[in-house]
Design a protein around this motif. Structure first.
Motif, mmCIF file in Angstrom:
data_model
loop_
_atom_site.group_PDB
_atom_site.id
_atom_site.type_symbol
_atom_site.label_atom_id
_atom_site.label_comp_id
_atom_site.label_asym_id
_atom_site.label_seq_id
_atom_site.Cartn_x
_atom_site.Cartn_y
_atom_site.Cartn_z
ATOM 1 N N SER A 280 -29.120 4.573 -5.768
ATOM 2 C CA SER A 280 -28.355 3.720 -5.159
ATOM 3 C C SER A 280 -27.792 4.484 -4.207
ATOM 4 O O SER A 280 -27.539 5.643 -4.074
ATOM 5 N N VAL A 281 -27.179 3.918 -3.252
ATOM 6 C CA VAL A 281 -26.112 4.792 -2.144
ATOM 7 C C VAL A 281 -25.190 5.206 -2.738
ATOM 8 O O VAL A 281 -24.787 6.292 -2.393
ATOM 9 N N GLU A 282 -24.318 4.563 -3.661
ATOM 10 C CA GLU A 282 -23.423 5.081 -4.638
ATOM 11 C C GLU A 282 -23.836 6.392 -5.149
ATOM 12 O O GLU A 282 -23.200 7.440 -5.421
ATOM 13 N N LEU A 297 -16.982 6.502 1.052
ATOM 14 C CA LEU A 297 -17.829 5.419 1.189
ATOM 15 C C LEU A 297 -17.077 4.032 0.937
ATOM 16 O O LEU A 297 -16.088 4.141 0.015
ATOM 17 N N ARG A 299 -17.780 -0.311 1.002
ATOM 18 C CA ARG A 299 -18.580 -1.247 1.428
ATOM 19 C C ARG A 299 -17.689 -2.662 1.536
ATOM 20 O O ARG A 299 -16.699 -2.788 1.163
ATOM 21 N N ASP A 313 -32.748 -2.819 2.020
ATOM 22 C CA ASP A 313 -32.051 -1.829 0.914
ATOM 23 C C ASP A 313 -32.398 -0.441 0.909
ATOM 24 O O ASP A 313 -31.526 0.479 0.956
ATOM 25 N N TYR A 317 -30.273 2.931 2.403
ATOM 26 C CA TYR A 317 -30.059 4.215 1.738
ATOM 27 C C TYR A 317 -30.962 5.328 2.638
ATOM 28 O O TYR A 317 -29.951 6.367 2.482
ATOM 29 N N VAL A 320 -27.975 6.657 5.332
ATOM 30 C CA VAL A 320 -27.133 7.031 4.621
ATOM 31 C C VAL A 320 -27.472 8.416 4.288
ATOM 32 O O VAL A 320 -26.861 9.660 4.603
ATOM 33 N N ARG A 321 -28.660 8.542 3.720
ATOM 34 C CA ARG A 321 -29.082 10.083 3.195
ATOM 35 C C ARG A 321 -29.442 10.784 4.182
ATOM 36 O O ARG A 321 -28.920 11.905 4.191
ATOM 37 N N ILE A 340 -20.380 0.397 5.240
ATOM 38 C CA ILE A 340 -21.612 -0.568 4.993
ATOM 39 C C ILE A 340 -20.960 -1.903 4.977
ATOM 40 O O ILE A 340 -20.050 -2.371 3.979
ATOM 41 N N VAL A 349 -24.536 -0.622 9.157
ATOM 42 C CA VAL A 349 -24.301 0.832 8.413
ATOM 43 C C VAL A 349 -23.795 1.602 9.652
ATOM 44 O O VAL A 349 -24.341 1.979 10.469
#
Length: 568
Positions: A280-282, A297, A299, A313, A317, A320-321, A340, A349
């Motif tokens: 996940s993004v987290e 971060l 949301r 989704d 990701y 962000v990455r 986000i 985003v």
């Protein structure tokens, strides 16, 4: 040489037809038109000179030279060295002129040498040709018994008329080649850039297919599992169990086909570069913090909307990455803020990083990008119907993406291979490996072409400049000598034989004429006398009368005039 937008060699390659230049877009006129215009211009110069010298021969100094030029001008394309020899011979005709060694065809010689420099003739061929022309001129000058001015003209004017225009032609040819090479290299780099961008898009589509396999395959596997569970239900009839068995087999077969198809599309490099699809993004942000990156971060809205598509989704990701990777690479030590927002059926985003610390280097929080991350992100966001914007913000950089929660059929169509936001490639794509290789090759070619142009520029200006200074210095000295040995005709007429030299010394020039020919010195004179020679005019290139004064002691014994020998 560029005539009406084209070089002589270019026109030869074009077959003599009108065309458009690939770089400048100028019209290229046929060789026959250019040759005719050049011949008319040179013939006009020759006619003007001939009118000003009525003592010249019509056949030898007008008709014959113009006929030679009519052959040499078009023939220079096939025999450039022979054309220069022919025009040099026309200039050498002036050495037989009784008044001056110069004629109008020195202009034609300069033009021929210039065209020789713009053509394909090498230095090894041109310099021996110039040496042969100069040798011919010197032999002819000696055979005709030219005076000092004739020798001086042969040793200075002819080399300058051959060397200087030829050097200018070579410089102009190098300059044109430099410009053409730059345009060709720019076009090549543009094609390479389009190919690299297309490869990045195709690679991103392959990763999307892999993500689809992971998400859709998981869902299909759950369906097959539930079908297998229902198959064991005691309330089902035999027919129902058979249908469920066929359904489970069909789903399992579909999963296998999906796995095989994606396996063909996926390459080893893409597998190694891809992050775990269940992260996940987290979790990604936590890994970035563990690597030393300062990340904030947040949301807004529903953390995980029920209608959020797995492809969206994964796109979130990836945005962000890639943004964290670029921040760690290009702005190490700078704080990163990730926002986000899920609202109104859309997901926004926004990743903003501050300026980094140049002395600090951090490892990237994810797999290292191949140098085309923004191109891949744009493709990833675009296929789900979203938009991506990446641009500098203040002293840092910001990547912003807006995507729908569900991937519908009403996505905007995008032209294949088009770059939707070209200004976003300037910051994070500067570390591209392939771009660096192309840039290095461009730098090498540009440096070589620039060095060649500079060397020819130096040869075209510095060498003739130095030669010209030497020539001007010697010419000035010769002019000074000739100008200070002039006895005016009126003063000569007042000189009386039998008078002492001291009586008329005030009208005599400061020095005697130093370039008296042997034939003049051999003329009969009174026995036991010494003679002094003076020019009757200060003209430098024309033959003038020479006054001879013979003395016995200091008394003037005789005076006479030697016609037309005052130039050597």
């Amino acid at each position: 040489m560029r005539w009406w937008g084209g070089t002589s060699s270019d026109t030869a390659r074009d077959g003599g037809t009108g065309a458009r230049s690939g770089t400048g877009g100028w019209t290229v006129v046929g060789p026959a038109v250019r040759d005719t215009a050049l011949w008319l211009a040179l013939a006009g110069v020759a006619l003007v000179w001939f009118v000003g010298h009525p003592e010249s021969s019509v056949a030898l100094e007008l008709v014959l030279p113009l006929a030679v030029l009519a052959v040499a001008i078009p023939g220079r394309r096939r025999w450039p060295v022979a054309a220069v020899f022919a025009v040099n011979a026309l200039c050498a005709i002036g050495l037989a002129h009784p008044v001056t060694p110069a004629n109008a065809y020195i202009v034609a010689l300069a033009v021929s040498a210039y065209l020789l420099g713009t053509g394909p003739t090498t230095t090894r061929s041109a310099l021996p040709a110039f040496g042969g022309c100069l040798a011919l001129d010197l032999v002819l000058c000696a055979a005709l018994g030219g005076g000092a001015v004739w020798w001086y003209y042969t040793l200075t004017a002819f080399p300058l008329l051959l060397l200087v225009p030829w050097l200018f032609g070579r410089y102009w040819q190098a300059q044109l080649a430099f410009v053409r090479g730059g345009w060709q290299r720019a076009q090549l780099l543009e094609r390479q850039q389009r190919l690299v961008a297309e490869q990045a898009r195709l690679r991103e589509r392959t990763r999307i297919a892999a993500d689809m396999h992971d998400s859709l395959g998981h869902e299909l596997s759950l369906i097959a599992l539930r079908a297998g569970a229902l198959e064991l239900s005691p309330t089902l009839t035999g027919r129902d169990r058979a249908d469920l068995g066929e359904l489970r087999a069909a789903v399992s077969e579909a999963v296998g086909h999906l796995r095989d198809t994606v396996g063909v599309l996926r390459d080893d490099e893409g597998d190694r570069a891809a992050a775990p699809t269940d992260e996940s993004v987290e979790e990604l942000v936590d890994r970035a913090r563990d690597s030393g990156v300062t990340v904030d971060l947040r949301r807004d809205g529903v953390p995980a909307p029920p209608g959020l598509s797995p492809l969206v989704d994964r796109a979130v990701y990836r945005v962000v990455r890639e943004s964290l990777t670029n921040a760690a690479k290009h702005a190490p030590g700078g704080a990163v803020r990730v926002r986000i927002t899920h609202e109104g059926g859309r997901t926004d985003v926004r990743v903003t990083n501050a300026a980094g610390d140049a002395g600090k280097s951090l490892p990237p929080p994810g797999p290292v990008s191949g140098g085309h991350g923004l191109t891949g992100l744009r493709e990833r966001v675009g296929v789900v119907g979203g938009t991506l914007r990446a641009a500098p913000r203040g002293t840092g950089f910001e990547v912003a993406a807006t995507m729908p929660d569900r991937v519908g059929q009403d996505r905007p169509l995008r032209e294949s291979g088009a770059v939707t936001d070209p200004d976003t490639e300037s910051c994070a794509e500067s570390g591209s490996e392939s771009g660096s290789e192309s840039g290095s090759e461009s730098v090498r070619q540009l440096t070589t072409a620039r060095r060649r142009a500079r060397l020819r520029f130096a040869a075209a200006f510095v060498v003739p400049g130095g030669f010209g200074l030497i020539t001007l210095g010697s010419a000035a000295y010769a002019a000074f000598q000739l100008a200070t040995c002039v006895l005016r005709p009126a003063d000569y007429a007042q000189l009386q034989v039998g008078r002492d030299r001291a009586e008329f010394a005030n009208v005599l020039p400061a020095r005697q004429f130093p370039y008296v020919s042997d034939s003049v010195k051999a003329r009969p004179r009174p026995a036991g006398t010494t003679c002094a020679y003076y020019r009757s005019s200060g003209s430098l290139l024309d033959q003038v009368d020479v006054y001879r004064l013979c003395y016995s002691g200091s008394r003037l014994v005789s005076k006479d005039v030697v016609p037309g020998s005052g130039s050597g």
